[in-house]
Design a protein around this motif. Structure first.
Motif, mmCIF file in Angstrom:
data_model
loop_
_atom_site.group_PDB
_atom_site.id
_atom_site.type_symbol
_atom_site.label_atom_id
_atom_site.label_comp_id
_atom_site.label_asym_id
_atom_site.label_seq_id
_atom_site.Cartn_x
_atom_site.Cartn_y
_atom_site.Cartn_z
ATOM 1 N N GLN A 86 0.871 -1.473 0.051
ATOM 2 C CA GLN A 86 -0.198 0.046 0.076
ATOM 3 C C GLN A 86 0.870 1.251 -0.003
ATOM 4 N N LYS A 87 1.746 1.434 0.976
ATOM 5 C CA LYS A 87 2.773 2.357 0.761
ATOM 6 C C LYS A 87 3.566 2.548 -0.419
ATOM 7 N N THR A 88 4.087 1.645 -0.868
ATOM 8 C CA THR A 88 4.758 1.572 -2.380
ATOM 9 C C THR A 88 3.862 2.069 -3.505
ATOM 10 N N TYR A 89 2.639 1.523 -3.793
ATOM 11 C CA TYR A 89 1.762 2.009 -4.681
ATOM 12 C C TYR A 89 1.048 3.266 -4.329
ATOM 13 N N MET A 90 0.896 3.806 -3.353
ATOM 14 C CA MET A 90 0.133 5.259 -3.067
ATOM 15 C C MET A 90 1.345 6.236 -3.417
ATOM 16 N N SER A 91 2.774 5.884 -3.563
ATOM 17 C CA SER A 91 3.630 6.796 -3.863
ATOM 18 C C SER A 91 3.908 6.609 -5.323
ATOM 19 N N LEU A 92 3.212 5.851 -5.964
ATOM 20 C CA LEU A 92 3.481 5.622 -7.575
ATOM 21 C C LEU A 92 2.352 6.565 -8.323
ATOM 22 N N THR A 93 2.574 6.758 -9.710
ATOM 23 C CA THR A 93 1.617 7.364 -10.262
ATOM 24 C C THR A 93 1.356 6.643 -11.768
ATOM 25 N N ASN A 94 0.165 6.867 -12.346
ATOM 26 C CA ASN A 94 -0.246 6.286 -13.795
ATOM 27 C C ASN A 94 0.782 6.413 -14.621
ATOM 28 N N ASP A 95 1.208 7.798 -14.674
ATOM 29 C CA ASP A 95 2.212 8.021 -15.666
ATOM 30 C C ASP A 95 3.413 7.161 -15.687
ATOM 31 N N PHE A 96 3.952 7.090 -14.438
ATOM 32 C CA PHE A 96 4.924 5.990 -14.280
ATOM 33 C C PHE A 96 4.876 4.720 -14.575
ATOM 34 N N LEU A 97 3.718 4.104 -14.331
ATOM 35 C CA LEU A 97 3.294 2.740 -14.610
ATOM 36 C C LEU A 97 3.289 2.532 -16.276
ATOM 37 N N SER A 98 3.077 3.657 -16.712
ATOM 38 C CA SER A 98 2.874 3.651 -18.349
ATOM 39 C C SER A 98 4.193 3.957 -19.139
ATOM 40 N N SER A 99 5.274 4.363 -18.230
ATOM 41 C CA SER A 99 6.355 5.056 -18.928
ATOM 42 C C SER A 99 7.279 4.125 -19.592
#
Length: 675
Positions: free
Chosen positions: A208-221
């Motif tokens: 939860q802590k890790t994924y709350m710090s990520l963004t959709n832009d980063f996942l799609s980069s």
């Protein structure tokens, strides 16, 4: 309580249940007792499930949010602060608030107006200059690791006391980080806003802590978007497992390593980089950078590195790219649809259990028992410490109790061995190295017995007032009263975790083992747990073979076989017994390693025959290389061999499972238990 025997079957059902905290109590017990009183019954029957029972109790009385992990929100703390209020992060192991602060500075558009410095030797003048500049220009200043610069702390106090809110820029903020330290100024703590970020507990909280710090832009980069999402979830799960294995003690890792978010973040960066740069996914490179460098760089024990790499093997492999891949047998932890965005991943994570099951770690269900018991007892001890202190009249004094304990030990402890007599009966011989081993053991035990006898004699005199009660004797008296082995004995003794009463009993058994050897000659089987220094005995066995066969000792290794009974001393090698298996059990009929029975934490190992063989090559499969340790802690001082001083030797145990299965189980042989 009078009708407890009438409901034995009902209580046995609770005792055997996998969820005893949710089982109804038998008969009228379920109706008569309220929810808190039922916790008292649970404490008596299954202390290992008390924490889960308390979680259910808090949820029912206060609500679910009181047991959910909370995420830090720096904006709330910032809003309540001012230019004259230092903002202090109290560090806890495994956390680093720097990344959160940099992200917050970016949100507040202060990323280019923030100066940071890690305090240490010679950094004081530079930090002072940085702070004066920031106060004038309305910037933020971030001083990390204040505990490493105790000599500069008085200067920091002066700087903070001289901050004039009317003259200092209103946007100025001072951020500090420090481990709990008595060198940190109390005045700064009193004036500042204090916060601590505890490492999230459990795989769910870590994800939860890790994924709350990520963004959709980063996942799609990434150029390999679907593969990146799959491997990222795998990597984050691995990070959570590497952190949470620590709670199982030596079953998880011999040494509790402080893996941090920094280890995960560099692995995420490398994962994205390697996926973008390589046409095919370079699993070998990914495993090496994560297992040997980023995480493995912290690992100092060879057996822990073996475990870490075995766990990583499950998370960096082609199978995880499949959308229906499961990480655990139950399917709770699984791969999900890569078309989902951050919200989809967070929804999946929120559905995971708060309390991790041992299966995701590759551990047996029994692993939870010892961990949960220790956690429950620590909680109850904390509650007891918070109770008002009350004294009761009557009973024996500490001195009287210690005198009784000393009298009991003095009565049992035998006189030291006659070394000259032993050397005469077992002289140093080229063809029999065991004589040297025996003499060395006798000398070591004599030194221990002398310290015990002398200190017991001194403490009796001190209790009677004949001699001064020194600080060492006072500590010894306190240890005897608390059923703990005194430090002055430990300094001359073999590694042991036993309480005093069991330790004395064990010492007597060890001395009897040597006495039987002296009286009856070399035994047919050696009690390996009874040796002060078992490595010398193993070397002696190899030396005997090398000298008889004329082979170089460097080329000889041990072959292993289990035996059901011993008839006579073998021609070559030796029999050893007295070992205990943790994490598995030995199947005598099948002659191989098998799964532990429920609630059976340790089992006795069969008698093992060690057979010296020159130029021996170990089998390629069908065995588990099982380390032997002296005590249950497994950790010790790292020796020049790369092994812990607690480590003795490794045996090859036959098995139908893969070696990785038992490595993840944390299976090991132990010379002596802690009771």
């Amino acid at each position: 309580m009078l009708n407890f025997p009438e409901h034995l079957e009902g209580f046995k059902k609770i005792f055997d249940s996998s969820q005893p905290h949710r089982e109804p109590l038998p008969g009228a017990w379920d109706v008569m007792l309220d929810s808190f009183q039922k916790l008292l019954v649970l404490r008596c029957l299954r202390a290992d499930c008390l924490i889960q029972g308390l979680q259910d109790f808090v949820t029912a009385e206060l609500g679910q949010r009181f047991i959910e992990p909370q995420t830090s929100d720096l904006s709330v703390v910032f809003t309540e602060s001012s230019s004259s209020t230092p903002l202090i992060f109290v560090l806890s192991p495994g956390t680093d608030p720097a990344a959160d602060l940099y992200k917050f500075a970016d949100v507040m558009q202060f990323s280019k107006k923030m100066s940071a410095i890690s305090l240490g030797q010679g950094q004081g003048p530079w930090a002072e200059s940085m702070m004066h500049d920031a106060m004038e220009r309305g910037h933020w200043v971030f001083f990390q690791n204040c505990h490493l610069a105790p000599s500069w702390m008085p200067t920091l106090v002066r700087l903070i006391e001289n901050i004039n809110p009317l003259k200092v820029h209103e946007n100025f903020r001072l951020w500090l980080t420090s481990l709990p330290s008595n060198k940190f100024p109390v005045s700064v703590l009193q004036k500042g806003s204090k916060m601590t970020i505890e490492p999230p507990r459990g795989i769910k909280a870590n994800l939860q802590k890790t994924y709350m710090s990520l963004t959709n832009d980063f996942l799609s980069s990434s150029t390999k978007k679907a593969d990146f999402k799959s491997l990222l979830l795998s990597l984050c799960l691995f990070h959570g497992i590497a952190l949470e294995r620590r709670k199982f003690g030596p079953l998880g890792f011999n040494i509790p390593y402080e893996f941090t978010d920094g280890n995960l973040n560099i692995c995420i960066s490398q994962l994205k980089m390697f996926l973008d740069e390589y046409q095919d996914i370079p699993y070998k490179v990914l495993k090496y950078t994560a297992g040997e460098i980023n995480y493995g760089g912290r690992v100092t024990d060879d057996w822990d590195r073996r475990c870490l790499l075995s766990v990583l093997e499950d998370f960096y492999c082609p199978a995880v790219l499949s959308s229906d891949h499961v990480y655990s047998a139950s399917g709770v932890y699984r791969q999900i649809d890569t078309k989902l965005d951050i919200k989809g991943y967070l929804a999946y994570i929120r559905g995971l259990p708060i309390n991790d099951t041992p299966e995701i770690f590759g551990l047996h269900d029994n692993a939870n028992i010892s961990f949960a018991q220790n956690e429950a007892f620590a909680l109850l001890e904390a509650v007891v410490r918070l109770q008002p202190r009350a004294t009761s009249a009557g009973g024996k004094t500490l001195e009287e109790i210690v005198e009784e304990i000393v009298a009991g030990i003095v009565e049992k402890i035998p006189p030291p061995f006659d070394v000259e007599e032993v050397m005469e009966k077992y002289p140093v011989l080229y063809e029999e190295s065991m004589n040297t081993v025996l003499i060395q053991e006798v000398i070591r035990y004599n030194k221990l017995l002398e310290v015990i006898c002398l200190s017991l004699r001194d403490i009796v005199k001190a209790l009677k007032g004949s001699v001064v009660m020194s600080s060492a004797l006072e500590l010894m008296a306190r240890s005897l009263f608390n059923n703990v082995v005194p430090d002055m004995w430990k300094a001359k003794a073999y590694p042991s975790l036993k309480p005093l009463a069991s330790w004395v009993s064990d010492l007597l058994q060890r001395i009897n083992f040597l006495q039987r050897w002296i009286s009856n000659g070399i035994p047919p089987a050696f009690w390996i747990s009874g040796f002060f220094f078992p490595q010398a005995f193993l070397t002696g066995t190899l030396q005997n073979y090398a000298r008889r066969s004329g082979t170089s000792i460097d080329t000889i290794g041990f072959d292993f076989e289990s035996v059901s009974e011993i008839t006579e001393i073998p021609d070559t090698g030796c029999y050893i017994h007295g070992l205990f298996l943790e994490g598995a059990r030995w199947d005598n009929k099948a002659g191989q390693l098998t799964e532990s029975r429920p609630k059976e934490l340790y089992t006795q190992m069969a008698v093992i025959r060690l057979i010296p063989k020159p130029n021996r090559k170990p089998p390629a499969s069908g065995i588990f290389v099982c380390p032997i340790y002296k005590t249950l802690t497994r950790a010790g001082t790292l020796s020049t061999t790369g092994h812990s001083t607690n480590y003795v030797i490794s045996l090859e145990l036959p098995t139908r499972h893969t070696q990785r299965h038992w490595i993840k189980r944390g299976v090991a042989l132990i010379c002596a238990l802690d009771y």
